[in-house]
Scaffold this motif. Structure first.
Motif, mmCIF file in Angstrom:
data_model
loop_
_atom_site.group_PDB
_atom_site.id
_atom_site.type_symbol
_atom_site.label_atom_id
_atom_site.label_comp_id
_atom_site.label_asym_id
_atom_site.label_seq_id
_atom_site.Cartn_x
_atom_site.Cartn_y
_atom_site.Cartn_z
ATOM 1 N N PRO A 1 -2.329 4.476 4.185
ATOM 2 C CA PRO A 1 -2.389 3.154 3.922
ATOM 3 C C PRO A 1 -1.526 2.291 2.718
ATOM 4 N N ALA A 2 -1.157 3.282 1.629
ATOM 5 C CA ALA A 2 -0.005 2.728 0.973
ATOM 6 C C ALA A 2 1.158 2.495 1.320
ATOM 7 N N ASP A 3 1.652 2.981 2.632
ATOM 8 C CA ASP A 3 2.821 2.526 3.392
ATOM 9 C C ASP A 3 2.819 1.072 3.719
ATOM 10 N N TYR A 4 1.600 0.289 3.690
ATOM 11 C CA TYR A 4 1.630 -0.988 4.207
ATOM 12 C C TYR A 4 1.645 -1.821 3.127
ATOM 13 N N SER A 5 2.472 -3.095 3.052
ATOM 14 C CA SER A 5 2.598 -4.235 2.229
ATOM 15 C C SER A 5 2.957 -5.501 2.812
ATOM 16 N N GLY A 6 2.984 -6.386 2.113
ATOM 17 C CA GLY A 6 3.063 -7.923 2.578
ATOM 18 C C GLY A 6 4.123 -7.773 3.616
ATOM 19 N N HIS A 7 5.301 -7.255 3.351
ATOM 20 C CA HIS A 7 6.420 -7.244 4.142
ATOM 21 C C HIS A 7 6.204 -6.516 5.519
ATOM 22 N N SER B 1 -9.728 -18.667 -3.387
ATOM 23 C CA SER B 1 -9.026 -17.510 -2.700
ATOM 24 C C SER B 1 -8.643 -16.589 -3.467
ATOM 25 N N LEU B 2 -8.514 -15.497 -2.939
ATOM 26 C CA LEU B 2 -8.053 -14.166 -3.631
ATOM 27 C C LEU B 2 -6.763 -14.494 -4.342
ATOM 28 N N HIS B 3 -6.593 -13.878 -5.433
ATOM 29 C CA HIS B 3 -5.388 -14.040 -6.203
ATOM 30 C C HIS B 3 -4.530 -13.045 -5.016
ATOM 31 N N ALA B 4 -3.049 -13.496 -4.959
ATOM 32 C CA ALA B 4 -2.082 -12.794 -4.118
ATOM 33 C C ALA B 4 -2.083 -11.423 -4.135
ATOM 34 N N ASP B 5 -2.113 -10.928 -5.639
ATOM 35 C CA ASP B 5 -1.876 -9.534 -5.817
ATOM 36 C C ASP B 5 -3.134 -8.916 -5.527
ATOM 37 N N SER B 6 -4.265 -9.473 -4.994
ATOM 38 C CA SER B 6 -5.356 -8.573 -4.739
ATOM 39 C C SER B 6 -5.309 -8.302 -3.227
ATOM 40 N N LEU B 7 -4.976 -9.074 -2.551
ATOM 41 C CA LEU B 7 -4.847 -8.882 -0.907
ATOM 42 C C LEU B 7 -4.519 -7.633 -0.427
ATOM 43 N N ILE B 8 -3.433 -7.052 -0.928
ATOM 44 C CA ILE B 8 -2.745 -5.829 -0.567
ATOM 45 C C ILE B 8 -3.596 -4.668 -0.868
ATOM 46 N N PRO B 9 -4.019 -4.485 -2.204
ATOM 47 C CA PRO B 9 -5.000 -3.416 -2.402
ATOM 48 C C PRO B 9 -6.452 -3.638 -1.560
ATOM 49 N N LEU B 10 -6.927 -4.807 -1.365
ATOM 50 C CA LEU B 10 -8.102 -4.847 -0.427
ATOM 51 C C LEU B 10 -7.562 -4.393 1.117
ATOM 52 N N LEU B 11 -6.596 -4.818 1.562
ATOM 53 C CA LEU B 11 -6.289 -4.311 2.725
ATOM 54 C C LEU B 11 -5.912 -2.799 2.952
ATOM 55 N N ARG B 12 -5.506 -2.231 1.884
ATOM 56 C CA ARG B 12 -5.333 -0.673 1.867
ATOM 57 C C ARG B 12 -6.539 -0.154 1.852
ATOM 58 N N ILE C 1 -9.495 -1.390 3.093
ATOM 59 C CA ILE C 1 -9.974 -1.534 4.341
ATOM 60 C C ILE C 1 -9.108 -0.461 5.339
ATOM 61 N N PHE C 2 -8.034 -0.228 5.367
ATOM 62 C CA PHE C 2 -7.260 0.823 6.218
ATOM 63 C C PHE C 2 -7.577 1.864 5.814
ATOM 64 N N THR C 3 -7.995 2.507 4.535
ATOM 65 C CA THR C 3 -8.339 3.704 4.034
ATOM 66 C C THR C 3 -9.952 3.934 4.818
ATOM 67 N N ASP C 4 -10.813 3.081 4.611
ATOM 68 C CA ASP C 4 -12.089 3.121 5.259
ATOM 69 C C ASP C 4 -11.934 3.297 6.853
ATOM 70 N N ALA C 5 -11.013 2.754 7.409
ATOM 71 C CA ALA C 5 -10.687 2.710 8.971
ATOM 72 C C ALA C 5 -10.261 3.839 9.449
ATOM 73 N N GLY C 6 -9.692 5.035 8.404
ATOM 74 C CA GLY C 6 -9.049 6.117 8.710
ATOM 75 C C GLY C 6 -7.440 5.899 9.305
ATOM 76 N N ILE C 7 -6.814 5.028 8.793
ATOM 77 C CA ILE C 7 -5.575 4.643 9.172
ATOM 78 C C ILE C 7 -4.709 5.642 7.976
ATOM 79 N N VAL C 8 -3.795 6.165 8.710
ATOM 80 C CA VAL C 8 -3.154 7.353 7.797
ATOM 81 C C VAL C 8 -1.878 6.756 6.977
#
Length: 121
Positions: free
Chosen positions: A56-62, A34-45, A47-54
């Protein structure tokens, strides 16, 4: 370029068992670990950037846990089922993530709970 390679590698791998978010090396090879836990949020951000989500840095595990908890309760999951699914042992911890339709309901529930965070089901 690396992001595009990672996405393509994941699409080709189509994992059927094991971790969903797997280690992908810089050459695009998907590993079994599995990915290291610290790698997941940057990866999701990314993906959010690629998807055009305004913002994306506002998103976190919480925010993702909170979003899932509210989606689940909004779709009829009871609190005990949600707690078992995500591994929360304390009702007080779970209630921190769930927005109540009745803003005073959460306060009433919390007042009935013991003051420690050791409440288990």
């Amino acid at each position: 370029m690396v992001r595009k390679n990672n996405r393509r590698a994941f699409e080709l791998a189509r994992p059927e068992a094991g971790p969903v978010f797997r280690l992908i090396d810089r050459w695009g090879h998907v590993g079994q670990d599995s990915l290291h836990a610290d790698s997941l949020i940057p990866l999701l951000r990314a993906i959010f950037t690629d998807a055009g989500i305004v913002d994306p840095a506002d998103y976190s595990g919480h925010s993702l846990r909170r979003g899932f908890a509210n989606w689940a309760t909004g779709n009829g999951w009871d609190l005990k089922t949600l707690m078992e699914y995500v591994g929360w042992k304390s009702m007080q911890s779970a209630l921190r993530y769930v927005d109540s339709a009745d803003p005073f309901a959460q306060q009433r529930i919390e007042l009935m709970l013991p003051s420690t965070d050791d409440t288990n089901w």
